[in-house]
Design a protein around this motif. Structure first.
Motif, PDB file in Angstrom:
ATOM      1  N   LYS A 161      -4.824 -48.302   3.241  1.00  0.00           N
ATOM      2  CA  LYS A 161      -4.297 -47.530   2.104  1.00  0.00           C
ATOM      3  C   LYS A 161      -4.770 -48.154   0.796  1.00  0.00           C
ATOM      4  O   LYS A 161      -5.009 -47.472  -0.186  1.00  0.00           O
ATOM      5  CB  LYS A 161      -2.772 -47.522   2.137  1.00  0.00           C
ATOM      6  N   PHE A 162      -4.845 -49.480   0.813  1.00  0.00           N
ATOM      7  CA  PHE A 162      -5.331 -50.167  -0.387  1.00  0.00           C
ATOM      8  C   PHE A 162      -6.796 -49.842  -0.641  1.00  0.00           C
ATOM      9  O   PHE A 162      -7.221 -49.750  -1.781  1.00  0.00           O
ATOM     10  CB  PHE A 162      -5.157 -51.684  -0.233  1.00  0.00           C
ATOM     11  N   VAL A 163      -7.564 -49.714   0.429  1.00  0.00           N
ATOM     12  CA  VAL A 163      -8.987 -49.412   0.259  1.00  0.00           C
ATOM     13  C   VAL A 163      -9.161 -47.990  -0.264  1.00  0.00           C
ATOM     14  O   VAL A 163      -9.998 -47.721  -1.124  1.00  0.00           O
ATOM     15  CB  VAL A 163      -9.729 -49.595   1.603  1.00  0.00           C
ATOM     16  N   ALA A 165      -6.909 -46.056  -1.871  1.00  0.00           N
ATOM     17  CA  ALA A 165      -6.019 -45.613  -2.948  1.00  0.00           C
ATOM     18  C   ALA A 165      -6.803 -44.886  -4.040  1.00  0.00           C
ATOM     19  O   ALA A 165      -7.930 -45.262  -4.367  1.00  0.00           O
ATOM     20  CB  ALA A 165      -5.294 -46.812  -3.540  1.00  0.00           C
ATOM     21  N   PRO A 168      -8.395 -46.317  -9.346  1.00  0.00           N
ATOM     22  CA  PRO A 168      -9.550 -47.231  -9.330  1.00  0.00           C
ATOM     23  C   PRO A 168      -9.163 -48.689  -9.564  1.00  0.00           C
ATOM     24  O   PRO A 168      -9.986 -49.575  -9.370  1.00  0.00           O
ATOM     25  CB  PRO A 168     -10.444 -46.708 -10.450  1.00  0.00           C
ATOM     26  N   ILE A 170      -6.781 -50.057  -7.813  1.00  0.00           N
ATOM     27  CA  ILE A 170      -6.225 -50.533  -6.550  1.00  0.00           C
ATOM     28  C   ILE A 170      -7.193 -50.298  -5.398  1.00  0.00           C
ATOM     29  O   ILE A 170      -7.452 -51.189  -4.609  1.00  0.00           O
ATOM     30  CB  ILE A 170      -4.861 -49.856  -6.271  1.00  0.00           C
ATOM     31  N   GLY A 171      -7.730 -49.076  -5.319  1.00  0.00           N
ATOM     32  CA  GLY A 171      -8.617 -48.745  -4.212  1.00  0.00           C
ATOM     33  C   GLY A 171     -10.053 -49.175  -4.470  1.00  0.00           C
ATOM     34  O   GLY A 171     -10.608 -48.905  -5.535  1.00  0.00           O
ATOM     35  N   ILE A 172     -10.641 -49.839  -3.490  1.00  0.00           N
ATOM     36  CA  ILE A 172     -12.008 -50.343  -3.667  1.00  0.00           C
ATOM     37  C   ILE A 172     -12.995 -49.182  -3.795  1.00  0.00           C
ATOM     38  O   ILE A 172     -13.908 -49.213  -4.620  1.00  0.00           O
ATOM     39  CB  ILE A 172     -12.417 -51.223  -2.476  1.00  0.00           C
TER      40      ILE A 172
ATOM     41  N   PRO B  29     -10.749 -55.725   3.496  1.00  0.00           N
ATOM     42  CA  PRO B  29      -9.461 -55.029   3.419  1.00  0.00           C
ATOM     43  C   PRO B  29      -8.264 -55.960   3.573  1.00  0.00           C
ATOM     44  O   PRO B  29      -7.288 -55.864   2.824  1.00  0.00           O
ATOM     45  CB  PRO B  29      -9.536 -54.037   4.578  1.00  0.00           C
ATOM     46  N   ILE B  44      -0.817 -55.717 -10.578  1.00  0.00           N
ATOM     47  CA  ILE B  44      -1.490 -54.936  -9.549  1.00  0.00           C
ATOM     48  C   ILE B  44      -1.939 -53.594 -10.101  1.00  0.00           C
ATOM     49  O   ILE B  44      -3.041 -53.139  -9.838  1.00  0.00           O
ATOM     50  CB  ILE B  44      -0.564 -54.721  -8.338  1.00  0.00           C
ATOM     51  N   THR B  47      -5.164 -54.243 -12.871  1.00  0.00           N
ATOM     52  CA  THR B  47      -6.521 -54.536 -12.412  1.00  0.00           C
ATOM     53  C   THR B  47      -6.534 -54.636 -10.897  1.00  0.00           C
ATOM     54  O   THR B  47      -5.525 -54.925 -10.278  1.00  0.00           O
ATOM     55  CB  THR B  47      -7.035 -55.896 -12.944  1.00  0.00           C
ATOM     56  N   GLY B  48      -7.702 -54.395 -10.323  1.00  0.00           N
ATOM     57  CA  GLY B  48      -7.850 -54.511  -8.879  1.00  0.00           C
ATOM     58  C   GLY B  48      -7.688 -55.950  -8.426  1.00  0.00           C
ATOM     59  O   GLY B  48      -7.851 -56.877  -9.219  1.00  0.00           O
ATOM     60  N   TRP B  49      -7.378 -56.144  -7.136  1.00  0.00           N
ATOM     61  CA  TRP B  49      -7.150 -57.503  -6.644  1.00  0.00           C
ATOM     62  C   TRP B  49      -8.410 -58.347  -6.764  1.00  0.00           C
ATOM     63  O   TRP B  49      -8.351 -59.565  -6.860  1.00  0.00           O
ATOM     64  CB  TRP B  49      -6.647 -57.488  -5.211  1.00  0.00           C
ATOM     65  N   TRP B  50      -9.570 -57.687  -6.743  1.00  0.00           N
ATOM     66  CA  TRP B  50     -10.829 -58.438  -6.854  1.00  0.00           C
ATOM     67  C   TRP B  50     -10.966 -59.086  -8.232  1.00  0.00           C
ATOM     68  O   TRP B  50     -11.768 -59.992  -8.402  1.00  0.00           O
ATOM     69  CB  TRP B  50     -12.014 -57.516  -6.566  1.00  0.00           C
ATOM     70  N   TRP B 386       2.782 -51.144  -4.740  1.00  0.00           N
ATOM     71  CA  TRP B 386       1.780 -51.773  -3.892  1.00  0.00           C
ATOM     72  C   TRP B 386       2.115 -53.223  -3.545  1.00  0.00           C
ATOM     73  O   TRP B 386       1.799 -53.684  -2.445  1.00  0.00           O
ATOM     74  CB  TRP B 386       0.414 -51.687  -4.552  1.00  0.00           C
TER      75      TRP B 386
END
Lengths: 325, 421
Positions: A161-163, A165, A168, A170-172, B29, B44, B47-50, B386
């Motif tokens: 779900k994170f991938v 989402a 932009p 959150i989701g890769i 993932p 969260i 910004t993205g976790w990366w 999240w």
């Protein structure tokens, strides 16, 4: 009673009961019914030997019969009745079901799953098995790719779900699209393709399984055949496709069928990711839609799944018999 | 061998790179989930976790107490520093934007004044009206006025209703038409350092009943792992080493049952459980998992036991040992690797199960296992939260992952015994 206490009692009663059963029944057999003394000594030992297997087998056979054999008949029988189970309607459930679009979508999607997931997982598993074969850190790489096997389908769904989402941040996938200036999308709501996004999750889980088994099979190939090929000037690709793959074909088939069977049982991913919406229903999730609401329909779907699995079952049994004789 | 072919280097570089790429794809993932589970929830969504290692722009709400208010005509004003005015602002002392409403917390840039003006406009009939207008202007300059408002009425004049000047270091001057009663609210956007912590875990475990679900999962899993092993071991021994009519048929049956879809069992067995008074309960799910786990257990254990050396078992029998003694004294200890591998399978399978738990356990939240809790509750009620979702998922996969990495050897052995012969 608290579930922990209840659990402890069950462990004690269950395990104790099992151990007690086996001890007691064997004791009764040896000491009471057929005691190994008197004149009948030899005859009694022989008789005890004839009965004992059934003592050993009884609990397992009983549980298997009740939880796996009876349901095949029980489910079919139940599927011939209406929603409440009061009225016999023959194949009525099947007729209405086949006429329904939701069911046809589920069947179509299930066929997609049954083709794509085993093919992709087996292919990737074989690829990784071959690539890591001679690698120094091959075992670490294998462990990491094998890891998703330990994760529940629900957990895996959440991870993906994170991938997927649609934000932009959150989701890769959408982060990459955003980087190239494309608008955010919700991958799970794109009809048809969303099925593949769900299948990716199962491929992610199952590739490790395929890899482990195929890697063992690759190791089992006699070195001489490969050396001979190298001396004859075969390149690595020829060695792989013309020498190795044909020799492990049997294992590839086993892996492929095992994953196919799994595909026919999995409902968790669809249930957790889309709930069957946006045309992602497959048979097991379609069945769960009717569970607790319409047992006639639910059992009818289950029986359709059973019929699809039947050829694999027969093939399995044949293989087993061939190996034993 | 590759040396013999003389192409080791180029090929091995390609191989290494492809394996690294595959491993990364496989790991990303899960890493994303792990990182997210430790992050602050506001970060969260920013910004993205990366990018979690970098500072995040976060909007803060500050209410500085009006102290040292001075007056200039109708305009009252006071100054101070926003960073020292609030404990909550953990920013680095570098304002990148500010504003006076939560809608536009970063509307002004440091060095500007941002505020709400009252425009005095001429109505078509010659009278005047006042209208709100928000804008930013240089701190040492004057706001630019539009010539007409949205309705086309000409703008004559303005006065400041409320405005704030903020410098990059947090120094501010607040001005307001009329006396300043309560502390005004200023919004600033500042770079917050990465914020990792166990807050998500704490919240999910204390207020969301995940602890209960965790215990329920354990309660389901342990008996459902131990009992089938015991039953299956005896049956496997009988199928491997005892002679009796119908043995071949029973083995074939076990192999056949390996593929029976669980779905079939749900309705008839739930009805049966209800009829005999078990209903939806822990006892019911233990029995169900035992039944469903048996084919694989018997199959794996039998495959293993058949491979044990024949002479050990036969010589024990010649010495007068009964099958029961042979089993408990010789076969069972020798079968430890197979028992361990099945135990891992059954543990992972019952821990990770959703279907059986949904059907055979009561549907109240007291009896939820973690998979049900996540799928039926959290994904719905906390769909966008999240951080909480990530922490919940990680709690549910932590134990299987530990078991997996600790016992991987046995798991692989079991897989190989089950699939290739």
């Amino acid at each position: 009673m608290s579930p922990i206490l209840q659990g402890l009692i069950t462990i004690i009663v269950g395990v104790g009961g099992c151990v007690g059963y086996f001890f007691a029944s064997n004791w009764v057999l040896d000491k009471v019914i057929f005691p190994a003394r008197n004149d009948d000594n030899g005859r009694n030992i022989n008789r005890a030997t004839m009965v004992r297997p059934w003592l050993f087998l009884f609990p397992a056979m009983f549980a298997l019969g009740l939880y796996l054999v009876y349901p095949v008949v029980g489910s079919f029988w139940r599927s011939l009745y209406n929603r409440s189970g009061e009225e016999f309607i023959g194949l009525g459930n099947y007729v209405t079901m086949f006429g329904e679009e939701g069911f046809r979508t589920a069947v179509f999607n299930n066929i997609l799953w049954a083709i794509f997931v085993p093919a992709a997982a087996t292919f990737l598993g074989l690829l990784v098995a071959q690539l890591t074969d001679k690698l120094k850190w091959g075992n670490i790489a294998k462990s990491l790719i094998f890891m998703p096997m330990a994760i529940s389908f629900v957990g895996a769904s959440l991870i993906w779900k994170f991938v997927y989402a649609n934000d932009p941040d959150i989701g890769i996938i959408n982060a990459v699209r955003d980087f190239f200036g494309a608008d955010a999308i919700d991958p799970l709501q794109i009809p048809f393709w969303n099925n593949f996004f769900l299948m990716v999750i199962l491929v992610w889980i199952q590739t490790g399984f395929a890899m482990v088994i195929l890697s063992a099979a690759l190791r089992g190939i006699p070195e001489e055949t490969i050396e001979a090929a190298i001396i004859d000037g075969a390149n690595p690709f020829q060695i792989f496709f013309k020498i190795k793959v044909p020799q492990i074909m049997g294992t590839i088939v086993v892996v492929w069928t095992t994953i196919t069977i799994l595909v026919l049982k999995v409902f968790d991913i669809v249930y957790a990711m889309t709930g069957g919406n946006f045309d992602t229903e497959i048979l097991p999730s379609y069945m769960m839609d009717y569970m607790f609401r319409d047992d006639g329909r639910a059992t009818a779907v289950a029986f359709v799944i059973m019929i699809i699995v039947l050829p694999v079952m027969i093939w399995n049994i044949r293989q087993a018999r061939k190996e034993m004789s | 061998m590759e040396n013999m072919a003389g192409q080791k280097t180029s090929l091995s570089i390609v191989t290494n790179i492809s394996v690294v790429a595959l491993v990364l794809i496989w790991l990303i993932p899960t890493i994303g989930l792990l990182v997210s589970s430790f992050r602050d929830r506001e970060q969260i969504s920013e910004t993205g976790w990366w990018a979690s290692m970098f500072p995040v722009e976060v909007a803060y709400r500050v209410s500085p107490e009006p102290e040292g208010v001075t007056q200039d005509g109708d305009l009252y004003m006071f100054s101070g520093n926003l960073f020292s005015a609030s404990d909550e602002v953990s920013g680095s002392g570098d304002v990148s934007g500010f504003g006076i409403t939560g809608r536009a917390p970063g509307a002004g840039t440091p060095g500007q004044t941002y505020g709400r003006l009252k425009l005095i406009v001429t109505e078509p009939d010659g009278g005047t009206d006042e209208e709100n207008f928000e804008t930013a202007w240089p701190a040492d300059g004057q706001p630019e006025l539009p010539e007409t408002d949205e309705e086309g009425r000409p703008v004559q004049d303005f006065y400041i209703d409320r405005a704030v000047t903020v410098a990059a270091n947090g120094d501010f001057t607040w001005m307001q038409d009329g006396e300043i009663g309560r502390a005004p609210t200023v919004y600033i956007v500042a770079a917050a350092p990465p914020d990792f912590g166990l807050d998500n875990y704490e919240q999910i475990l204390t207020s969301d009943n995940m602890d209960r679900a965790f215990i329920n999962t354990l309660t389901v899993t342990i008996p459902a792992t131990i009992i089938p092993i015991l039953i299956a071991a005896f049956a496997a021994y009988a199928l491997a080493w005892m002679d009796f009519r119908g043995r071949g048929f029973l083995i074939a049956m076990v192999v056949g049952l390996l593929v029976v879809p669980l779905q079939l069992a749900l309705v008839p067995l739930l009805q049966l459980h209800n009829k005999i008074g078990i209903g939806q309960s822990f006892l019911g799910i233990w029995l169900a998992h035992t039944g469903f786990g048996l084919p694989l257990a018997i199959y794996l254990l039998r495959n293993y036991m058949v491979g044990l050396p024949r002479d050990i078992i036969e010589s024990a029998k010649v010495d007068g040992a009964t099958d029961f003694q042979v089993f408990t004294k010789i076969v069972l200890p020798l079968s430890f690797p197979a028992l361990a591998s099945f135990a891992i399978f059954q543990f992972l399978w019952t821990w990770n199960d959703l279907l059986v738990a949904k059907v055979f356990l009561p549907s109240n939240s007291e009896s939820w296992v973690m998979t049900v809790k996540i799928a039926d509750d959290l994904l719905g009620s906390r769909g966008g939260d999240w951080g909480i979702l990530a922490a919940a998922a990680f709690i549910s996969i932590a134990v299987p992952l530990i078991v997996f990495f600790a016992m991987q050897k046995y798991l692989v052995r079991g897989l190989l015994a089950g699939s290739v012969k």
